[in-house]
Write a protein that holds these residues in place. Structure first.
Motif, PDB file in Angstrom:
ATOM      1  N   HIS A 244       0.671  11.093 -10.303  1.00 37.78           N
ATOM      2  CA  HIS A 244      -0.578  11.845 -10.128  1.00 37.78           C
ATOM      3  C   HIS A 244      -1.803  11.114 -10.656  1.00 37.78           C
ATOM      4  CE1 HIS A 244       1.529  15.232  -8.452  1.00 37.78           C
ATOM      5  NE2 HIS A 244       2.325  15.239  -9.491  1.00 37.78           N
ATOM      6  N   ASP A 245      -1.795  10.708 -11.896  1.00 37.75           N
ATOM      7  CA  ASP A 245      -2.946  10.037 -12.491  1.00 37.75           C
ATOM      8  C   ASP A 245      -2.409   8.915 -13.375  1.00 37.75           C
ATOM      9  OD1 ASP A 245      -5.210   9.229 -13.862  1.00 37.75           O
ATOM     10  OD2 ASP A 245      -5.691  11.205 -14.664  1.00 37.75           O
ATOM     11  N   LEU A 246      -2.707   7.682 -13.023  1.00 36.93           N
ATOM     12  CA  LEU A 246      -2.156   6.558 -13.773  1.00 36.93           C
ATOM     13  C   LEU A 246      -2.793   6.383 -15.142  1.00 36.93           C
ATOM     14  CD1 LEU A 246      -1.671   3.983 -10.898  1.00 36.93           C
ATOM     15  CD2 LEU A 246       0.028   5.465 -11.971  1.00 36.93           C
TER      16      LEU A 246
ATOM     17  N   GLU B   7       0.830  -1.208   0.000  1.00 37.67           N
ATOM     18  CA  GLU B   7       0.000   0.000   0.000  1.00 37.67           C
ATOM     19  C   GLU B   7       0.861   1.253   0.000  1.00 37.67           C
ATOM     20  OE1 GLU B   7      -2.571  -0.522   3.381  1.00 37.67           O
ATOM     21  OE2 GLU B   7      -3.807  -2.005   2.343  1.00 37.67           O
ATOM     22  N   ARG B   8       1.956   1.238   0.729  1.00 37.84           N
ATOM     23  CA  ARG B   8       2.865   2.395   0.774  1.00 37.84           C
ATOM     24  C   ARG B   8       3.490   2.635  -0.599  1.00 37.84           C
ATOM     25  NH1 ARG B   8       3.320   7.138   2.339  1.00 37.84           N
ATOM     26  NH2 ARG B   8       5.269   7.887   1.567  1.00 37.84           N
ATOM     27  N   ILE B   9       3.898   1.558  -1.251  1.00 37.89           N
ATOM     28  CA  ILE B   9       4.497   1.680  -2.583  1.00 37.89           C
ATOM     29  C   ILE B   9       3.474   2.217  -3.575  1.00 37.89           C
ATOM     30  CG2 ILE B   9       5.457   0.372  -4.532  1.00 37.89           C
ATOM     31  CD1 ILE B   9       6.882  -1.399  -2.447  1.00 37.89           C
ATOM     32  N   LEU B  10       2.251   1.688  -3.528  1.00 39.75           N
ATOM     33  CA  LEU B  10       1.203   2.189  -4.426  1.00 39.75           C
ATOM     34  C   LEU B  10       0.934   3.664  -4.161  1.00 39.75           C
ATOM     35  CD1 LEU B  10      -0.814   1.710  -6.677  1.00 39.75           C
ATOM     36  CD2 LEU B  10      -2.448   0.921  -4.963  1.00 39.75           C
ATOM     37  N   CYS B  11       0.912   4.057  -2.915  1.00 37.80           N
ATOM     38  CA  CYS B  11       0.708   5.469  -2.567  1.00 37.80           C
ATOM     39  C   CYS B  11       1.834   6.334  -3.146  1.00 37.80           C
ATOM     40  CB  CYS B  11       0.632   5.610  -1.054  1.00 37.80           C
ATOM     41  SG  CYS B  11       0.340   7.293  -0.499  1.00 37.80           S
ATOM     42  N   ASP B  12       3.077   5.875  -3.046  1.00 37.29           N
ATOM     43  CA  ASP B  12       4.217   6.610  -3.606  1.00 37.29           C
ATOM     44  C   ASP B  12       4.114   6.713  -5.127  1.00 37.29           C
ATOM     45  OD1 ASP B  12       5.365   7.056  -1.105  1.00 37.29           O
ATOM     46  OD2 ASP B  12       6.607   5.249  -1.211  1.00 37.29           O
TER      47      ASP B  12
END
Length: 157
Positions: free
Chosen positions: A18-20, A7-12
């Protein structure tokens, strides 16, 4: 990989791009030119004294790629520009604290840790998110941590 770390990596990743669906790559040059990364690179260069080859390609990758020799083989250090993640590749193997080679690079590891870099393991790099990679101009590539944090052109065995 622990759920909290994923989750931390995805947040980073989301913070950087900004927008995938329409990724913004402005962070690449901003991070690359930041004082923090310049200091880390200078510390690494001073540690190996001109034996470092910079293979960084900021047109295609979102990482700094440094190569140096160890025991007549190439070792590569990859520093993500998405956030402070890194990994070492030696003899086509991702190195972690359980490898003998890791013990030979305590000064390098100290530099990374003192700058809050997290060294990722192979299984962490290969973790895939359910994300469409077409906005990243890659075909048939899975949205792995390796691709999103470093380069879709890299592979690890």
């Amino acid at each position: 990989m622990y759920k909290q770390k994923k989750e931390r990596i995805l947040c980073d990743i989301l913070n950087a791009y900004h927008d995938l669906k329409k990724p913004d790559f402005h962070f690449v040059m901003e991070t690359y030119n930041s004082l923090k990364y310049k200091e880390v690179i200078n510390d690494i260069y001073s540690l190996f004294r001109f034996k470092v080859k910079d293979n960084t390609d900021l047109n295609y990758d979102v990482c700094i790629s440094l190569e140096f020799d160890y025991l007549n083989k190439s070792m590569c250090l990859y520093l993500s520009l998405v956030s402070t993640y890194a990994f070492l590749l030696y003899d086509d193997k991702v190195i972690d604290c359980h490898d003998d080679v890791y013990q030979s690079f305590t000064n390098l590891i100290d530099i990374l840790f003192s700058n809050n870099f997290v060294l990722l393991k192979k299984n962490e790099l290969l973790y895939e998110f359910d994300i469409d990679t077409s906005p990243f101009s890659v075909k048939d590539k899975k949205a792995s941590i390796l691709g999103l944090l470093f380069s879709f052109g890299l592979s690890v065995n």
